[in-house]
Design an enzyme around this catalytic site. Sequence first.
Site, PDB file in Angstrom:
ATOM      1  N   ASN A   1      15.084 -19.243  21.722  1.00  0.00           N
ATOM      2  CA  ASN A   1      14.586 -18.045  21.050  1.00  0.00           C
ATOM      3  C   ASN A   1      14.815 -16.856  21.987  1.00  0.00           C
ATOM      4  O   ASN A   1      14.086 -16.672  22.953  1.00  0.00           O
ATOM      5  CB  ASN A   1      13.083 -18.235  20.759  1.00  0.00           C
ATOM      6  CG  ASN A   1      12.448 -16.996  20.166  1.00  0.00           C
ATOM      7  OD1 ASN A   1      13.144 -16.049  19.781  1.00  0.00           O
ATOM      8  ND2 ASN A   1      11.122 -16.993  20.093  1.00  0.00           N
TER       9      ASN A   1
ATOM     10  N   LYS B   1      14.450 -13.775  21.418  1.00  0.00           N
ATOM     11  CA  LYS B   1      13.520 -12.654  21.173  1.00  0.00           C
ATOM     12  C   LYS B   1      14.312 -11.332  21.130  1.00  0.00           C
ATOM     13  O   LYS B   1      15.439 -11.327  20.662  1.00  0.00           O
ATOM     14  CB  LYS B   1      12.405 -12.651  22.215  1.00  0.00           C
ATOM     15  CG  LYS B   1      11.709 -14.022  22.293  1.00  0.00           C
ATOM     16  CD  LYS B   1      10.454 -14.018  23.072  1.00  0.00           C
ATOM     17  CE  LYS B   1       9.870 -15.432  23.098  1.00  0.00           C
ATOM     18  NZ  LYS B   1       8.567 -15.493  23.743  1.00  0.00           N
TER      19      LYS B   1
ATOM     20  N   HIS C   1       5.985 -17.014  14.349  1.00  0.00           N
ATOM     21  CA  HIS C   1       5.863 -17.011  15.811  1.00  0.00           C
ATOM     22  C   HIS C   1       4.594 -16.238  16.197  1.00  0.00           C
ATOM     23  O   HIS C   1       4.236 -15.260  15.549  1.00  0.00           O
ATOM     24  CB  HIS C   1       7.100 -16.362  16.430  1.00  0.00           C
ATOM     25  CG  HIS C   1       7.166 -16.555  17.908  1.00  0.00           C
ATOM     26  ND1 HIS C   1       6.423 -15.791  18.786  1.00  0.00           N
ATOM     27  CD2 HIS C   1       7.856 -17.436  18.677  1.00  0.00           C
ATOM     28  CE1 HIS C   1       6.661 -16.215  20.027  1.00  0.00           C
ATOM     29  NE2 HIS C   1       7.522 -17.211  19.982  1.00  0.00           N
TER      30      HIS C   1
ATOM     31  N   GLU D   1       4.074 -14.137  18.390  1.00  0.00           N
ATOM     32  CA  GLU D   1       4.291 -12.706  18.640  1.00  0.00           C
ATOM     33  C   GLU D   1       4.335 -11.935  17.314  1.00  0.00           C
ATOM     34  O   GLU D   1       3.880 -10.796  17.236  1.00  0.00           O
ATOM     35  CB  GLU D   1       5.575 -12.511  19.467  1.00  0.00           C
ATOM     36  CG  GLU D   1       5.333 -12.914  20.915  1.00  0.00           C
ATOM     37  CD  GLU D   1       6.566 -13.370  21.676  1.00  0.00           C
ATOM     38  OE1 GLU D   1       7.693 -13.195  21.177  1.00  0.00           O
ATOM     39  OE2 GLU D   1       6.383 -13.916  22.789  1.00  0.00           O
TER      40      GLU D   1
ATOM     41  N   GLU E   1       3.206 -24.269  19.651  1.00  0.00           N
ATOM     42  CA  GLU E   1       3.291 -23.396  20.824  1.00  0.00           C
ATOM     43  C   GLU E   1       1.902 -22.842  21.137  1.00  0.00           C
ATOM     44  O   GLU E   1       1.450 -21.890  20.482  1.00  0.00           O
ATOM     45  CB  GLU E   1       4.227 -22.217  20.538  1.00  0.00           C
ATOM     46  CG  GLU E   1       5.650 -22.608  20.239  1.00  0.00           C
ATOM     47  CD  GLU E   1       6.597 -21.442  20.499  1.00  0.00           C
ATOM     48  OE1 GLU E   1       7.418 -21.558  21.399  1.00  0.00           O
ATOM     49  OE2 GLU E   1       6.483 -20.416  19.812  1.00  0.00           O
TER      50      GLU E   1
ATOM     51  N   GLY F   1       5.330 -17.539  27.608  1.00  0.00           N
ATOM     52  CA  GLY F   1       5.716 -16.485  28.552  1.00  0.00           C
ATOM     53  C   GLY F   1       4.772 -16.331  29.727  1.00  0.00           C
ATOM     54  O   GLY F   1       4.820 -15.336  30.442  1.00  0.00           O
TER      55      GLY F   1
ATOM     56  N   SER G   1       6.649 -21.796  27.861  1.00  0.00           N
ATOM     57  CA  SER G   1       7.055 -21.904  29.275  1.00  0.00           C
ATOM     58  C   SER G   1       7.847 -23.166  29.589  1.00  0.00           C
ATOM     59  O   SER G   1       7.746 -23.711  30.687  1.00  0.00           O
ATOM     60  CB  SER G   1       5.831 -21.781  30.190  1.00  0.00           C
ATOM     61  OG  SER G   1       5.229 -20.513  30.035  1.00  0.00           O
TER      62      SER G   1
HETATM   63  P1  PGA Z   1       8.619 -18.962  26.550  1.00  0.00           P
HETATM   64  O1  PGA Z   1       8.605 -18.564  24.995  1.00  0.00           O
HETATM   65  O2  PGA Z   1       9.493 -20.181  26.681  1.00  0.00           O
HETATM   66  O3  PGA Z   1       9.172 -17.764  27.249  1.00  0.00           O
HETATM   67  O4  PGA Z   1       7.216 -19.255  26.922  1.00  0.00           O
HETATM   68  C1  PGA Z   1       8.549 -19.559  24.006  1.00  0.00           C
HETATM   69  C2  PGA Z   1       8.501 -18.907  22.657  1.00  0.00           C
HETATM   70  O5  PGA Z   1       7.946 -17.808  22.537  1.00  0.00           O
HETATM   71  O6  PGA Z   1       9.013 -19.455  21.675  1.00  0.00           O
END
Ligand code: PGA
Length: 250
Positions: free
Chosen positions: A27, A29, A108, A110, A176, A182, A214
């Site tokens: 992903n 982003k 997601h 976010e 997640e 993150g 992460s």
């Molecule tokens: P990350 O993000 O691996 O940077 O923690 C995962 C995600 O948001 O899908």
Amino acid sequence: MTFCAISVLYRYHIISLGAMGKLIVGNWKMNKGDEAGLQLAQDLLNLKGNVVICPPYTILREVTQLVQKSSLKVGAQDCASHLDGSYTGEVSASMIRNNGCSHVILGHSEARTHRHETDELVCQKVSRALDVGLVPIICIGETREAYEGGGTQDVLRSQLEKSLPKTDQEIILAYEPVWAIGTGLVASLEYITETHQFIQSLTHHKYPILYGGSVNAKNASEILSISEVGGVLVGGASLQADEFRKIACV
Ligand code: PGA
């Protein structure tokens, strides 16, 4: 030995775990929406196995054309809940499909946080994606508050009840934990196992369940070795070709 560094012996052939069916999703982003993204896709071209990369909308068509002859698949990071019409700034599922994508990430954390997406909206988006033959990757996960207060299962149950439409079409779930995204904090292997078992029991083992939060080249192999984990959804570590290649080759 294949091109992958770490491999396992499976039915007399040495192949990667990725090739055994675990799904590795990158992903990107809101990063690499230009030449840097095309370079990243180019650097991943010879990856084998079940790998989906999800660049920003701006380069979807170029990336799908670039990877056409490889095993890589391409997904988008969102789609509209409507078919078409006066929805300024939105991108429909059919536009994404027509750009050569096979998958779309929906719900997601976010998007749930910054764009205030509700489970009901996620459910509508999932239906639009399924209408045009995209495979939705539906993200669910508890906040740090819910985690610390022992509310994980209630959150997941509610998200699953409301954001999953009744269908037999292909759907992928991604667990997640919001507190792990993150942050560099990774859920323990026991916690990932228990939570995936819980999601499996609620959904009658109907869907593959990815773990995200992460994931990096160091921890991917032990996370992917959990049998309940159907793959990983990788954010930050998917932006470096070498790092992502290592994850896809464990
Ligand atoms: P990350 O993000 O691996 O940077 O923690 C995962 C995600 O948001 O899908």
